[in-house]
Design a protein around this motif. Structure first.
Motif, PDB file in Angstrom:
ATOM      1  N   CYS A 110      -2.457   0.001  -6.062  1.00 13.16           N
ATOM      2  CA  CYS A 110      -2.487   0.369  -4.490  1.00 13.16           C
ATOM      3  C   CYS A 110      -2.893   1.658  -4.014  1.00 13.16           C
ATOM      4  O   CYS A 110      -3.027   2.761  -4.894  1.00 13.16           O
ATOM      5  CB  CYS A 110      -1.010   0.269  -4.118  1.00 13.16           C
ATOM      6  SG  CYS A 110       0.177   1.172  -4.736  1.00 13.16           S
ATOM      7  N   ARG A 167       4.966   0.842  -2.828  1.00 15.28           N
ATOM      8  CA  ARG A 167       4.073   1.097  -3.995  1.00 15.28           C
ATOM      9  C   ARG A 167       4.871   0.568  -5.109  1.00 15.28           C
ATOM     10  O   ARG A 167       4.332  -0.210  -6.236  1.00 15.28           O
ATOM     11  CB  ARG A 167       3.828   2.653  -4.564  1.00 15.28           C
ATOM     12  CG  ARG A 167       3.374   3.012  -5.488  1.00 15.28           C
ATOM     13  CD  ARG A 167       3.103   4.578  -5.880  1.00 15.28           C
ATOM     14  NE  ARG A 167       2.228   5.151  -4.758  1.00 15.28           N
ATOM     15  CZ  ARG A 167       1.064   5.373  -5.086  1.00 15.28           C
ATOM     16  NH1 ARG A 167       0.592   4.790  -6.242  1.00 15.28           N
ATOM     17  NH2 ARG A 167       0.024   5.771  -4.199  1.00 15.28           N
ATOM     18  N   ILE A 211       0.166  -4.839  -9.309  1.00 20.70           N
ATOM     19  CA  ILE A 211      -0.745  -4.529  -8.342  1.00 20.70           C
ATOM     20  C   ILE A 211      -1.202  -3.168  -8.272  1.00 20.70           C
ATOM     21  O   ILE A 211      -0.215  -2.246  -8.197  1.00 20.70           O
ATOM     22  CB  ILE A 211      -0.401  -5.074  -7.107  1.00 20.70           C
ATOM     23  CG1 ILE A 211      -0.281  -6.659  -7.155  1.00 20.70           C
ATOM     24  CG2 ILE A 211      -1.528  -4.830  -6.008  1.00 20.70           C
ATOM     25  CD1 ILE A 211       0.562  -6.943  -5.915  1.00 20.70           C
ATOM     26  N   LEU A 231      -4.581  -2.913  -1.639  1.00 21.06           N
ATOM     27  CA  LEU A 231      -4.046  -3.686  -2.744  1.00 21.06           C
ATOM     28  C   LEU A 231      -5.158  -4.268  -3.555  1.00 21.06           C
ATOM     29  O   LEU A 231      -5.898  -5.006  -2.824  1.00 21.06           O
ATOM     30  CB  LEU A 231      -2.989  -4.761  -2.374  1.00 21.06           C
ATOM     31  CG  LEU A 231      -1.983  -4.441  -1.511  1.00 21.06           C
ATOM     32  CD1 LEU A 231      -1.144  -5.601  -0.987  1.00 21.06           C
ATOM     33  CD2 LEU A 231      -0.982  -2.890  -2.049  1.00 21.06           C
ATOM     34  N   ALA A 281       4.485  -3.114  -5.426  1.00 21.65           N
ATOM     35  CA  ALA A 281       3.315  -3.624  -5.908  1.00 21.65           C
ATOM     36  C   ALA A 281       3.229  -3.374  -7.326  1.00 21.65           C
ATOM     37  O   ALA A 281       2.573  -3.947  -8.192  1.00 21.65           O
ATOM     38  CB  ALA A 281       2.008  -2.627  -5.216  1.00 21.65           C
TER      39      ALA A 281
END
Length: 508
Positions: A223, A213, A221, A236, A216
């Motif tokens: 998630c 996480r 991004i 994602l 990301a």
């Protein structure tokens, strides 16, 4: 009241302004002074004035440069220039620097007071707009978080409600989304110590999930995590133009971090090039199948997914839910244990529906024990039970006073906010006493008791579904600003503390 900074190298001018302001307006509660531009900047950095009167002609740093630096430090500060020259050039310069206005010395009492009244009104309006924006952003973040948790509960089952996923992407503000699936398979046996408790393995997997996480989020991004036995499945979602969210180098780094920080060996694979929601559903089903049929779905996920499919109500949704239940049962080692757990899940499901719809009537078909059914009839009995529950929920949604239904909708959508009976009644177009009477007539409970049940139900769900959240975070996500008050209410409603509930849920 607001703080005013007066920067002028002439003491008599400062004294005259202070006299006018203290005698003529209650808008200014604190006046601070500076004798030049440099001192004005230093004082402003410490005191953070709301309004600044700056003399243009000051030794050292003049008023124009001081204004420029003040705007960098305090963008919301209202700048007013003091000048002895009533010329268009100074007015133009004031506007160019973002100043609100300028005063020509010697200043006139009426002009100063009118200007301060105007600036105070602007500050109040801006403050109200900021608070409104903050509430909107807070509500949006709450909706995003709630939808993420909901989708996460579905993810490990191998199917997602793509309509809710589309809503989630819209809430994120992503116009042209790209989706990938990350699967981290870890070897729990590689841990230096023996992992013989579900709670211990849950902690290790949660730490691995946090590593994914964080990486990301660092890349911008979003998630949605799920679990497949000893695997972490993560959807994602982002709008980046890069070829892949996680490059081969990042994948290697993450595998190394799992080894170094969690002491587990892990293999991370990325499913790229997902074209649309249909392709996503196929990839998810393949990911579940690749896990050898072991879904690793928790009892909580089973109950939440059944609840969601009952409320959606389509026959295809119920069929999906039944298929998921039997995949989960097949993954359990003992058949009798699976049936006992399923009956417990259905009992909790009926209880939650009864709390959510206080006047819901459950027919006998919704109360059957699956343990008492044969292998041949079990699937049909479960499907009929879900239909009965769905039909009961539909009937409940069709009855009731419009104002009561509106109040329920407001509470379900905004229970994380600081709602009062007065607020709800005002939006419903009724007086608080009238709406309270209607509510009790329809549902046999008070508005605040109903709101409390919604909040505590959300807290119970979060306590079991998201081990990364502490009690204070869960309290806030459930609509409580004071964790201690939340704990008292939770114990009153459930008989145990939030911590005890989490531990009993994980061990059970």
């Amino acid at each position: 009241m607001y703080t005013l900074l007066i920067a002028d190298d002439e003491r008599l001018e400062r004294e005259a302004l202070k006299y006018i302001i203290r005698r003529g307006t209650a808008e200014i509660g604190n006046i601070i002074e500076a004798v030049n531009g440099r001192e004005a900047i230093e004082i402003a950095e410490k005191e953070k004035p709301d309004i600044a009167f700056l003399d243009i002609k000051m030794p050292g740093i003049n008023g124009v440069e001081a204004a420029r630096r003040l705007k960098e430090l305090l963008p919301a500060c209202k700048i007013v220039f003091l000048t002895a020259f009533d010329t268009f050039d100074y007015a133009r310069e004031a506007l160019r620097l973002g100043a609100e206005d300028f005063l020509v010395k010697p200043v006139e009492d009426e002009r100063v007071l009118e200007l301060l009244t105007l600036l105070a009104r602007r500050l109040r309006e801006e403050d109200q707009e900021k608070k409104k924006l903050d509430r909107t952003l807070e509500a949006l973040q709450g909706m995003i978080r709630a939808r993420e948790i909901e989708l996460s509960a579905q993810l490990a089952t191998g199917f997602l409600d793509t309509r809710k996923l589309a809503d989630f992407i819209t809430l994120l503000g992503i116009e042209s989304p790209r989706m990938e699936i990350a699967v981290l398979k870890v070897d729990l046996k590689s841990y230096p110590m023996r992992v013989d408790r579900e709670k211990h393995s849950e902690v290790l997997l949660s730490r691995c999930e946090q590593l994914l996480r964080r990486e990301a989020e660092k890349a911008g991004i979003h998630c949605i995590p799920g679990r497949l036995d000893s695997e972490i499945l993560m959807l994602l979602v982002g709008g980046t133009e890069a070829e892949t969210f996680f490059s081969p180098e990042i994948v290697e780094d993450l595998e190394r971090s799992v080894q170094e920080q969690v002491s587990l060996r892990g293999t991370l694979t990325i499913e790229e090039g997902i074209r649309d929601f249909s392709d996503l559903e196929r990839r998810l089903a393949r990911a579940v199948a690749a896990d050898g049929g072991r879904t690793g779905i928790s009892s909580l996920n089973i109950k939440e997914t059944l609840l969601q499919n009952i409320e959606r109500g389509e026959e295809s949704n119920l069929n999906q839910a039944v298929g998921m239940v039997f995949r989960w049962m097949d993954s359990l080692p003992e058949k009798d244990t699976a049936l006992d757990k399923l009956d417990e899940i259905l009992a909790v499901l009926r209880h939650d529906l009864s709390r959510r719809f206080p006047s819901l009537e459950l027919p006998s078909c919704a109360r059957v024990s699956l343990r008492e059914t044969t292998d041949e009839e079990r699937e049909a009995v479960l499907r009929e039970m879900l239909r009965c529950l769905r039909d009961g929920v539909r009937r409940q949604a069709e009855i009731g006073h419009p104002a009561v239904r509106f109040a329920i909708d407001v509470m379900r959508q905004r229970f994380r906010e600081e709602l009062s009976v007065e607020t709800i009644a005002g939006e419903a177009g009724h007086s608080p006493s009238h709406l309270s009477r209607l509510f009790r007539q329809e549902l046999g409970t008070s508005i605040l008791d109903f709101l409390t049940r919604l909040r505590i139900d959300e807290a119970r769900r979060l306590l079991l579904s998201d081990v990364s959240m502490n009690i204070g975070q869960i309290a806030e996500a459930a609509g409580y600003r004071d964790p201690n008050y939340f704990s008292r209410v939770f114990r009153r409603e459930t008989g145990v503390s939030p911590r005890e509930y989490r531990l009993s849920g994980k061990s059970g």
